[in-house]
Design an enzyme around this catalytic site. Structure first.
Site, PDB file in Angstrom:
ATOM      1  N   ASP A  56      -9.527  12.126  51.572  1.00 12.02           N
ATOM      2  CA  ASP A  56      -8.118  11.892  50.969  1.00 12.02           C
ATOM      3  C   ASP A  56      -6.870  12.536  51.882  1.00 12.02           C
ATOM      4  O   ASP A  56      -5.790  12.211  51.662  1.00 12.02           O
ATOM      5  CB  ASP A  56      -8.203  12.762  49.746  1.00 12.02           C
ATOM      6  CG  ASP A  56      -9.091  12.284  48.578  1.00 12.02           C
ATOM      7  OD1 ASP A  56      -9.327  10.886  48.775  1.00 12.02           O
ATOM      8  OD2 ASP A  56      -9.915  12.891  47.876  1.00 12.02           O
TER       9      ASP A  56
ATOM     10  N   LYS B  60      -6.525   2.627  38.747  1.00 13.51           N
ATOM     11  CA  LYS B  60      -6.573   1.818  40.070  1.00 13.51           C
ATOM     12  C   LYS B  60      -7.088   0.368  39.569  1.00 13.51           C
ATOM     13  O   LYS B  60      -7.379  -0.370  40.504  1.00 13.51           O
ATOM     14  CB  LYS B  60      -7.836   2.437  40.698  1.00 13.51           C
ATOM     15  CG  LYS B  60      -7.523   3.969  41.394  1.00 13.51           C
ATOM     16  CD  LYS B  60      -8.421   4.145  42.324  1.00 13.51           C
ATOM     17  CE  LYS B  60      -8.420   5.836  42.815  1.00 13.51           C
ATOM     18  NZ  LYS B  60      -9.158   6.238  43.917  1.00 13.51           N
TER      19      LYS B  60
ATOM     20  N   ASN C  34     -17.084  14.738  55.247  1.00 15.84           N
ATOM     21  CA  ASN C  34     -17.724  15.500  54.057  1.00 15.84           C
ATOM     22  C   ASN C  34     -19.003  15.070  54.309  1.00 15.84           C
ATOM     23  O   ASN C  34     -19.571  14.582  55.244  1.00 15.84           O
ATOM     24  CB  ASN C  34     -17.145  14.613  52.705  1.00 15.84           C
ATOM     25  CG  ASN C  34     -17.184  13.101  52.678  1.00 15.84           C
ATOM     26  OD1 ASN C  34     -18.221  12.600  53.093  1.00 15.84           O
ATOM     27  ND2 ASN C  34     -16.057  12.557  53.039  1.00 15.84           N
TER      28      ASN C  34
HETATM   29  O1  C5P Z   1      -9.865   9.058  43.122  1.00 13.25           O
HETATM   30  P1  C5P Z   1     -11.045   9.158  43.807  1.00 13.25           P
HETATM   31  O2  C5P Z   1     -11.003   9.467  45.397  1.00 13.25           O
HETATM   32  O3  C5P Z   1     -12.187  10.277  43.282  1.00 13.25           O
HETATM   33  O4  C5P Z   1     -11.853   7.719  43.562  1.00 13.25           O
HETATM   34  C1  C5P Z   1     -13.054   7.537  44.259  1.00 13.25           C
HETATM   35  C2  C5P Z   1     -13.095   5.989  44.618  1.00 13.25           C
HETATM   36  O5  C5P Z   1     -12.026   5.662  45.400  1.00 13.25           O
HETATM   37  C3  C5P Z   1     -14.215   5.652  45.526  1.00 13.25           C
HETATM   38  O6  C5P Z   1     -14.550   4.383  45.247  1.00 13.25           O
HETATM   39  C4  C5P Z   1     -13.757   5.670  46.881  1.00 13.25           C
HETATM   40  O7  C5P Z   1     -14.494   5.090  47.543  1.00 13.25           O
HETATM   41  C5  C5P Z   1     -12.313   5.261  46.583  1.00 13.25           C
HETATM   42  N1  C5P Z   1     -11.375   5.798  47.507  1.00 13.25           N
HETATM   43  C6  C5P Z   1     -10.610   5.086  48.104  1.00 13.25           C
HETATM   44  N2  C5P Z   1      -9.451   5.573  48.955  1.00 13.25           N
HETATM   45  C7  C5P Z   1      -9.324   6.894  48.984  1.00 13.25           C
HETATM   46  C8  C5P Z   1     -10.248   7.564  48.463  1.00 13.25           C
HETATM   47  C9  C5P Z   1     -11.207   7.165  47.510  1.00 13.25           C
HETATM   48  O8  C5P Z   1     -10.463   3.843  47.961  1.00 13.25           O
HETATM   49  N3  C5P Z   1      -8.539   7.349  49.884  1.00 13.25           N
END
Ligand code: C5P
Length: 494
Positions: free
Chosen positions: A279, A341, A210
């Site tokens: 993701d 979370k 990204n």
């Molecule tokens: O759910 P989302 O990906 O939008 O959440 C963002 C937060 O979660 C950020 O702090 C990111 O660093 C963390 N994150 C994570 N593990 C992932 C994706 C995002 O801890 N696989």
């Protein structure tokens, strides 16, 4: 980050790198510092005092017996005035003198008299530096509390190749900033910051990633380190230089990042997840380059571990701060993350707002905590980093039934309902320690002066850390501290 209101004393000795100190003096002035310079007589062979006088606006001192009526006893006045001393370049001779208390010129006399933090940056020929005599002298200085800035390797003025080069100007300045720019209100706090993108390989040539540059996470790591935290920076591939005074942990994939974060979670007090974690990743990584063929190609992808989603529910004493980058429904989506979370805070930004997001040096963020939502204006990422750290410190202050000093004198906390009645500094310290004993994410407190407890505060210069306070507490001060410590024990037990 600036040095307004701080006095930096530069000690310049007779090495060829002395000319670089003109840049250092100039950069320090630009940061707002009051800069004083003392040169050894030998240094004046390499660069003239007039250069420093023009850059600093002060007379550059060389001769101890100079008939200068500005100060009563110049070396003592300068020793008292300085918030930090940097001796750079430091020759083998001056290092030897300082290590053995030989004070035979203006610089060595001032250094011996000064109580402020002292930084020394050795610069000389490799043979001289590696000589066990010099090494012993450097070790002696470290034993006496000097911070020795490691010299760099490269081609030296004498054409030898090896260690002994004066580090670049920005490295010297970073040391000065780290020493005095900020009160160490995060001293003793173990902060883990994640930053930058992850890369998910498709084959040996290609990967999914990204646009994250890592700037926000790096700014957070730097700010936390400047405030005295013990910082680990776990980061994906970025073009940014490493952040000084942090433990650097490079990773590539989301899985690497997951392992790096979970592996040190027990020894982390504050986790700030600023990394843009992928993701999804390709289900398989081809061992050879995927050759192009006619027609389209579909790549099956699978979920990566959600790091915060996994460790959030398992947290014990940790403070968890996540980031949320959205293009719509910012607050709703981010608040949902906070709950799902099990986070203590979400820093949300809308990619579509000007000045926010990837690559730029500014950000527009909204803090979302269990207490509510607070939108911040457009700020530099450095200022956003400090605002995040301030917010993280807050829950601790709220533990105590008192509020921030209402008149803004920075007196820390005040008695509930009585704006001008300040608690003694030691009570703050005691509360801090007690909170830590109870496994709460308390961070160090900034001690402030200017109240009826001045006799105690005289023992503790403003801006000292909790560790410093305890190290210096003696006699009456220690007795007051222990009395207040008992009060704090009662508070937590009651
Ligand atoms: O759910 P989302 O990906 O939008 O959440 C963002 C937060 O979660 C950020 O702090 C990111 O660093 C963390 N994150 C994570 N593990 C992932 C994706 C995002 O801890 N696989």
């Amino acid at each position: 980050m600036d040095l307004k209101g701080k006095c930096v004393l530069l000690g310049v000795t007779g090495g060829i790198a002395a000319y670089k100190m003109a840049n250092v003096a100039s950069a320090l002035r630009k940061l707002g510092a009051d800069v004083e310079v003392i040169m050894t007589k030998n240094a004046t062979q390499f660069i003239t005092p007039i250069t420093f006088e023009t850059l600093t606006g002060h007379k550059c001192m060389v001769d101890t017996f100079d008939r200068d009526f500005k100060f009563e006893v110049t070396h003592i006045s300068l020793a008292k005035k300085a918030d930090v001393i940097l001796v750079a370049p430091a020759t083998a001779n001056v290092i030897a003198n300082m290590a053995h208390g030989i004070a035979d010129d203006m610089l060595t006399t001032t250094v011996l008299a000064a109580k402020c933090p002292k930084l020394v940056s050795p610069a000389m020929n490799t043979g001289m530096l590696e000589n066990p005599i010099t090494q012993d002298n450097i070790a002696t200085l470290e034993r006496y509390g000097f911070t020795v800035i490691p010299s760099e390797s490269g081609v030296l003025a004498c054409k030898d190749v090896g260690s002994g080069r004066l580090p670049k100007e920005d490295v010297l300045i970073e040391y000065i900033l780290h020493t005095i720019a900020r009160p160490k209100d995060l001293a003793g706090v173990r902060v883990t910051v994640t930053a930058g993108p992850t890369q998910e390989a498709l084959d040996p040539v290609r990967y999914l990633t990204n646009h994250s540059t890592g700037k926000m996470g790096y700014a957070l790591a730097r700010a936390a380190a400047m405030r005295g935290a013990d910082v680990t920076l776990i980061h994906g591939e970025t073009a940014l230089p490493p952040v000084k005074f942090t433990t650097d942990v490079p990773v590539t994939t989301a899985q690497d990042l997951y392992e790096a974060v979970t592996g040190r979670f027990d020894t982390t007090d504050v986790l700030i997840m600023a990394a843009a974690v992928a993701d999804y990743r390709p289900v398989t990584v081809a061992s050879d380059k995927i050759k192009k063929k006619d027609g389209d190609l579909s790549i099956p992808v699978e979920r990566t571990p959600d790091i915060l989603g996994t460790i959030g529910p398992q947290k014990t004493h940790q403070f968890l701060c996540g980031f949320s980058m959205e293009t719509k429904d910012l607050v709703e989506n981010s608040s949902a993350k906070l709950a799902k979370k099990n986070l203590d805070m979400v820093v949300a930004n809308n990619l579509k707002v000007a000045g926010a997001g990837f690559g730029v040096d500014t950000n527009v963020v909204t803090f979302i905590t269990p207490d509510g939502t607070r939108e911040l204006p457009l700020m530099s990422k450095a200022d956003v980093a400090d605002a995040i750290l301030d917010e993280i410190l807050k829950p601790f202050l709220l533990l105590f039934p008192c509020k921030h000093d209402a008149d803004g004198t920075g007196a820390g906390v005040t008695a509930d309902g009585g704006a001008d009645v300040c608690f003694p500094a030691f009570l703050e310290v005691a509360v801090f320690l007690q909170a830590r004993f109870h496994g709460l994410h308390a961070a160090g407190l900034r001690l402030a002066g200017g109240n009826e407890h001045q006799p105690i505060l005289d023992v503790i210069p403003v801006g000292q850390t909790v560790g410093d306070v305890l190290a210096h507490a003696d006699g009456q001060a220690a007795a007051v501290f222990f009395a207040h410590f008992q009060l704090a024990v009662d508070y937590f037990q009651g």
